[in-house]
Design a protein around this motif. Sequence first.
Motif, short mmCIF file in Angstrom:
data_model
loop_
_atom_site.label_atom_id
_atom_site.label_comp_id
_atom_site.label_asym_id
_atom_site.label_seq_id
_atom_site.Cartn_x
_atom_site.Cartn_y
_atom_site.Cartn_z
N SER A 100 38.24 70.34 28.03
CA SER A 100 38.37 69.78 26.68
C SER A 100 38.99 70.81 25.74
CB SER A 100 37.01 69.36 26.13
OG SER A 100 36.51 68.23 26.80
N ILE A 101 39.78 70.30 24.81
CA ILE A 101 40.31 71.11 23.71
C ILE A 101 39.66 70.62 22.43
CG2 ILE A 101 42.36 71.73 22.38
CD1 ILE A 101 44.03 71.22 24.88
N ILE A 102 39.09 71.54 21.67
CA ILE A 102 38.47 71.19 20.41
C ILE A 102 38.98 72.12 19.34
CG2 ILE A 102 36.42 72.66 20.78
CD1 ILE A 102 34.79 70.32 19.48
N GLY A 103 39.25 71.57 18.16
CA GLY A 103 39.76 72.38 17.07
C GLY A 103 39.75 71.59 15.78
N PRO A 104 40.02 72.24 14.66
CA PRO A 104 40.03 71.54 13.38
C PRO A 104 41.12 70.47 13.34
CG PRO A 104 40.10 73.93 13.10
CD PRO A 104 40.35 73.66 14.54
N SER A 105 40.98 69.51 12.43
CA SER A 105 42.03 68.52 12.23
C SER A 105 43.33 69.24 11.85
CB SER A 105 41.64 67.54 11.11
OG SER A 105 40.51 66.79 11.48
N GLY A 106 44.43 68.76 12.42
CA GLY A 106 45.71 69.36 12.12
C GLY A 106 46.00 70.65 12.85
N SER A 107 45.23 70.91 13.93
CA SER A 107 45.43 72.16 14.66
C SER A 107 46.42 72.04 15.82
CB SER A 107 44.10 72.70 15.18
OG SER A 107 43.48 71.77 16.05
N GLY A 108 47.14 70.94 15.88
CA GLY A 108 48.23 70.85 16.86
C GLY A 108 47.83 70.29 18.22
N LYS A 109 46.64 69.73 18.33
CA LYS A 109 46.17 69.25 19.63
C LYS A 109 47.02 68.08 20.14
CE LYS A 109 42.00 68.52 18.03
NZ LYS A 109 42.25 68.96 16.64
N THR A 110 47.30 67.12 19.27
CA THR A 110 48.13 65.98 19.68
C THR A 110 49.56 66.42 19.96
OG1 THR A 110 46.74 64.39 18.48
CG2 THR A 110 48.99 63.71 18.99
N THR A 111 50.07 67.35 19.18
CA THR A 111 51.41 67.90 19.45
C THR A 111 51.46 68.52 20.83
OG1 THR A 111 51.85 68.33 17.11
CG2 THR A 111 53.13 69.59 18.70
N LEU A 112 50.39 69.23 21.22
CA LEU A 112 50.33 69.83 22.55
C LEU A 112 50.45 68.76 23.62
CD1 LEU A 112 49.86 72.42 24.23
CD2 LEU A 112 47.42 71.85 24.19
N PHE A 113 49.74 67.64 23.45
CA PHE A 113 49.83 66.55 24.42
C PHE A 113 51.25 66.00 24.48
CE2 PHE A 113 45.36 64.67 25.28
CZ PHE A 113 44.94 65.90 25.74
N GLN A 114 51.91 65.90 23.35
CA GLN A 114 53.29 65.40 23.33
C GLN A 114 54.22 66.33 24.08
OE1 GLN A 114 53.91 64.96 19.11
NE2 GLN A 114 53.06 62.89 19.06
N PRO A 164 48.84 78.60 12.57
CA PRO A 164 49.13 77.68 13.67
C PRO A 164 47.98 77.66 14.68
CG PRO A 164 50.18 79.75 14.09
CD PRO A 164 49.52 79.90 12.74
N ALA A 165 48.06 76.71 15.61
CA ALA A 165 47.04 76.63 16.65
C ALA A 165 47.17 77.81 17.60
CB ALA A 165 47.18 75.32 17.43
N THR A 166 46.06 78.48 17.84
CA THR A 166 45.96 79.53 18.84
C THR A 166 44.64 79.35 19.57
OG1 THR A 166 44.94 81.03 17.25
CG2 THR A 166 47.33 81.21 17.53
N LYS A 170 55.59 76.01 19.28
CA LYS A 170 56.22 74.84 18.68
C LYS A 170 56.17 74.93 17.17
CE LYS A 170 58.22 70.80 18.50
NZ LYS A 170 59.63 70.65 18.92
N SER A 171 57.32 74.73 16.53
CA SER A 171 57.42 74.66 15.07
C SER A 171 58.18 73.41 14.68
CB SER A 171 58.14 75.89 14.51
OG SER A 171 57.43 77.08 14.81
N PHE A 172 57.93 72.93 13.47
CA PHE A 172 58.67 71.80 12.93
C PHE A 172 59.39 72.25 11.68
CE2 PHE A 172 55.29 69.61 15.31
CZ PHE A 172 56.07 68.76 16.08
N ARG A 173 60.63 71.77 11.51
CA ARG A 173 61.45 72.15 10.37
C ARG A 173 61.67 70.94 9.48
NH1 ARG A 173 62.41 74.84 14.77
NH2 ARG A 173 62.90 77.07 14.72
N SER A 174 61.45 71.10 8.18
CA SER A 174 61.63 70.00 7.24
C SER A 174 62.03 70.56 5.88
CB SER A 174 60.33 69.19 7.12
OG SER A 174 60.47 68.16 6.17
N VAL A 206 53.31 75.26 14.44
CA VAL A 206 52.17 74.42 14.83
C VAL A 206 51.40 75.04 15.99
CG1 VAL A 206 51.48 72.13 15.64
CG2 VAL A 206 53.37 72.37 14.01
N LEU A 207 52.09 75.51 17.00
CA LEU A 207 51.46 76.10 18.18
C LEU A 207 52.01 77.51 18.40
CD1 LEU A 207 51.80 73.09 20.67
CD2 LEU A 207 49.77 73.70 19.35
#
Length: 248
Positions: free
Chosen positions: A35-49, A210-212, A9-13, A20-21
């Motif tokens: 559980s998924i654990i990672g730094p802030s901004g590592s795409g975890k919420t995007t993965l849920f979306q 990105p998140a890996t 997943k990538s975002f374009r702006s 992101v992922l």
Amino acid sequence: MLELKGLQKSFRSNGTVREVLRDINLNVMDGEFVSIIGPSGSGKTTLFQLIGGLQQIDAGEIWLDGVNISGQKGHIAYMPQQASLLPWYSVKQNIALALQISHVPKSTALKQAEQWLQQVGLAEYANEYPHKLSGGMSQRVSFLRALLSPQKLMLLDEPFGALDALTRLHMQRWLLSIWEQHRRSVLLVTHSIEEALLLSDRIIVFAANPATVIDEIKVPFARPREGELWSDSTFNELKQRIYEQLDA
């Protein structure tokens, strides 16, 4: 149960692309708590979306019970960071709503909601409105609503992150006690290493930008989990291992 295959997943702006992922592969088995654990901004919420069908994947596939559900909604139960209870519904009505969505008659749903509130020690709040609840109480109601939804897979998006430390610990133990009775499949996002070790069967560690997936840890502690776990040497070794990965 759930299988993610090579998700990207990538975002374009403004003409720039932010990845992101990258090539996310993971699974959650029936009755497993991951559980998924990672730094802030590592795409975890995007993965849920993506799993919930709220965002479209760029590449890869999402499978649930042998069916490709990529881009589809309605296949998961979701508990967000904030309780998001309907303020014009009573506590009992908020819980009953999950049952009504799965076509349980309203009168039956309300009766079952009362029974569940009795089980979790909130019977006296059944007819109160959400603004009367503390943060921990609101999250209990939110979790019950997700638990009673018809979907077999629950996604918990850092549900205790806004709570104070003591309330968070009480909620973790409460969630464990309820989950032990029902063993729904759970995928949890958290920033807390201790929370992940306390709750999970397996932990997936993400790197950022990105998140890996950089590690997958099978949590070796027997269930039900005991309070003495915090002082266990293996617990602290795993905690240090994850911390070093997140701090790298």
